[in-house]
Scaffold this motif. Structure first.
Motif, short mmCIF file in Angstrom:
data_model
loop_
_atom_site.label_atom_id
_atom_site.label_comp_id
_atom_site.label_asym_id
_atom_site.label_seq_id
_atom_site.Cartn_x
_atom_site.Cartn_y
_atom_site.Cartn_z
N ALA A 28 52.83 0.74 19.35
CA ALA A 28 51.95 1.07 18.22
C ALA A 28 52.36 0.30 16.96
N SER A 29 53.67 0.30 16.65
CA SER A 29 54.09 -0.41 15.43
C SER A 29 53.98 -1.93 15.61
N ILE A 30 54.27 -2.43 16.80
CA ILE A 30 54.12 -3.87 17.05
C ILE A 30 52.65 -4.28 16.91
N GLY A 31 51.76 -3.40 17.33
CA GLY A 31 50.32 -3.69 17.23
C GLY A 31 49.88 -3.96 15.80
N LYS A 32 50.58 -3.37 14.82
CA LYS A 32 50.20 -3.56 13.40
C LYS A 32 50.83 -4.83 12.80
N MET A 33 51.74 -5.47 13.52
CA MET A 33 52.44 -6.64 12.97
C MET A 33 51.57 -7.89 13.05
N LYS A 34 51.94 -8.91 12.26
CA LYS A 34 51.29 -10.22 12.35
C LYS A 34 51.58 -10.83 13.72
N THR A 35 50.62 -11.52 14.28
CA THR A 35 50.89 -12.25 15.52
C THR A 35 51.87 -13.39 15.18
N GLY A 36 52.91 -13.50 16.00
CA GLY A 36 53.91 -14.56 15.76
C GLY A 36 55.08 -14.10 14.90
N VAL A 37 55.14 -12.79 14.63
CA VAL A 37 56.26 -12.25 13.84
C VAL A 37 57.59 -12.48 14.58
N ILE A 38 58.65 -12.64 13.80
CA ILE A 38 60.00 -12.74 14.38
C ILE A 38 60.78 -11.50 13.96
N ILE A 39 61.37 -10.81 14.93
CA ILE A 39 62.11 -9.57 14.65
C ILE A 39 63.60 -9.82 14.89
N VAL A 40 64.40 -9.34 13.94
CA VAL A 40 65.86 -9.45 14.06
C VAL A 40 66.44 -8.04 14.00
N ASN A 41 67.35 -7.76 14.92
CA ASN A 41 67.92 -6.40 14.95
C ASN A 41 69.45 -6.45 14.98
N THR A 42 70.04 -6.14 13.82
CA THR A 42 71.50 -5.96 13.78
C THR A 42 71.80 -4.50 13.42
N GLY A 43 70.76 -3.63 13.57
CA GLY A 43 70.93 -2.21 13.26
C GLY A 43 71.37 -1.44 14.49
#
Ligand code: NAD
Length: 295
Positions: free
Chosen positions: A201-216
């Protein structure tokens, strides 16, 4: 006082702690320990705590306390401390390293060179300059990321359920962040509220081609949903230091499947800079000094 170093710390720590008692790293001697020092690997579960009848103090060298059953420790009268301020720069630098390395195509470029391929035509880079970075959480680490991202000319926006203003980021709603960000960097703790907050659901609202970084925390991601979004191209790339199961199960982790592209990964080393391990050791010494003074 008997002090068990249950995880890896800076090599100077045993020397720093010698004045408080016997320091050892033999986990088979857990039953003797008055104090246990942990980082991420040791899980201080109910069973672990029950196996240490003398335990009075747990010190986590690091930020999150999600590997300690804090309620049970409290019930048993065991004090629990962490070192929240030490790691901010170390983790922020790793987040920045992903944010720079991924659009700069450093990893595929390097891989190509090793394989004898000069991918000059194939690899097109993108810049961070004038792109929007969305920070989920605007605590200590995110703040350091924001400062560094601004130096790259990025616009920094942030969503934090418990913080409404910031001098380093424009505060926005979760939905606004998802819709506006070209890059998303995750800096929330793992809680019931942040569990799998990045999902279909949250990914669906993102821009296409978004880059996600997770250091949490890896558990903030629904890994199967993210793997599907990487396969479809909705998410261009995912850089992660953290895993739903940490370390991940090599057979079942959806992000480690061979047909899931553009996952860049490190083995939970965000806090593992030499400088940070030294800082953690210094703070642990201060905690021990205060704790033993009170006794
Ligand atoms: P912090 O407490 O300073 O910041 C966390 C922020 O998240 C706070 O501002 C808080 O209000 C916000 N937050 C909490 N729940 C939220 C929610 N439901 N929605 C939105 N925002 C929420 O912590 P920090 O020092 O910046 O560390 C952040 C996290 O980074 C830690 O909790 C830990 O999980 C992770 N971490 C990872 C590494 C690593 O090795 N990769 C090392 C240290 C910390």
């Amino acid at each position: 006082m008997k002090i068990l170093l249950s995880d890896a710390f800076d090599k100077s720590l045993p020397g720093k702690l010698a004045r408080f008692g016997e320091v050892f790293d033999d986990k088979d001697r857990l039953a003797e320990a008055d104090v246990v020092m942990i980082r991420s690997k040791t899980k201080c579960t109910k069973e672990f705590i029950d196996a240490a009848p003398n335990l009075k103090l747990i010190i986590r060298g690091g930020v999150g306390l999600d590997n300690v059953d804090q309620a049970y420790a409290k019930e048993k009268g065991i004090a629990v401390f962490n070192t929240p301020a030490a790691s901010s720069v170390a983790v922020a630098e790793l987040a920045m390293a992903f944010l720079v390395a991924i659009p700069s195509k450093i990893i595929p470029g390097h891989r190509g060179m090793i394989q004898g391929q000069f991918l000059k035509k194939e690899l097109k880079r993108t810049e961070l300059y004038e792109k929007t970075l969305g920070l989920i959480g605007i605590g200590r680490i995110a703040r350091e990321v924001a400062i560094r991202a601004k130096a790259f000319g990025m616009t920094v926006i942030a969503f934090d359920k418990y913080v409404s203003s910031s001098d380093v980021a424009e505060m926005v709603s979760f939905d606004d962040l998802l819709q506006r960000a070209d890059y998303i960097s995750i800096h929330v703790p793992y809680t019931a509220e942040t569990d799998k907050m990045i999902n279909a659901a949250s990914i669906g609202k993102m821009k296409t081609g978004v880059i996600i970084v997770n250091t949490g925390r890896g558990k903030c991601i629904n890994e199967a949903d993210l793997a599907a979004a990487l396969q479809s191209g909705k998410v261009a790339a995912y850089g992660t230091d953290v895993w739903y199961a940490d370390p991940p199960d090599w057979e079942s982790c959806p992000l480690l499947k061979k047909d899931v592209p553009n996952v860049y990964m490190t083995p939970h080393i965000g806090a593992s800079s030499n400088e940070n391990l030294l800082r953690i050791g210094e703070i642990i010494e201060e905690i021990m000094t205060e704790f033993t003074k009170e006794k």
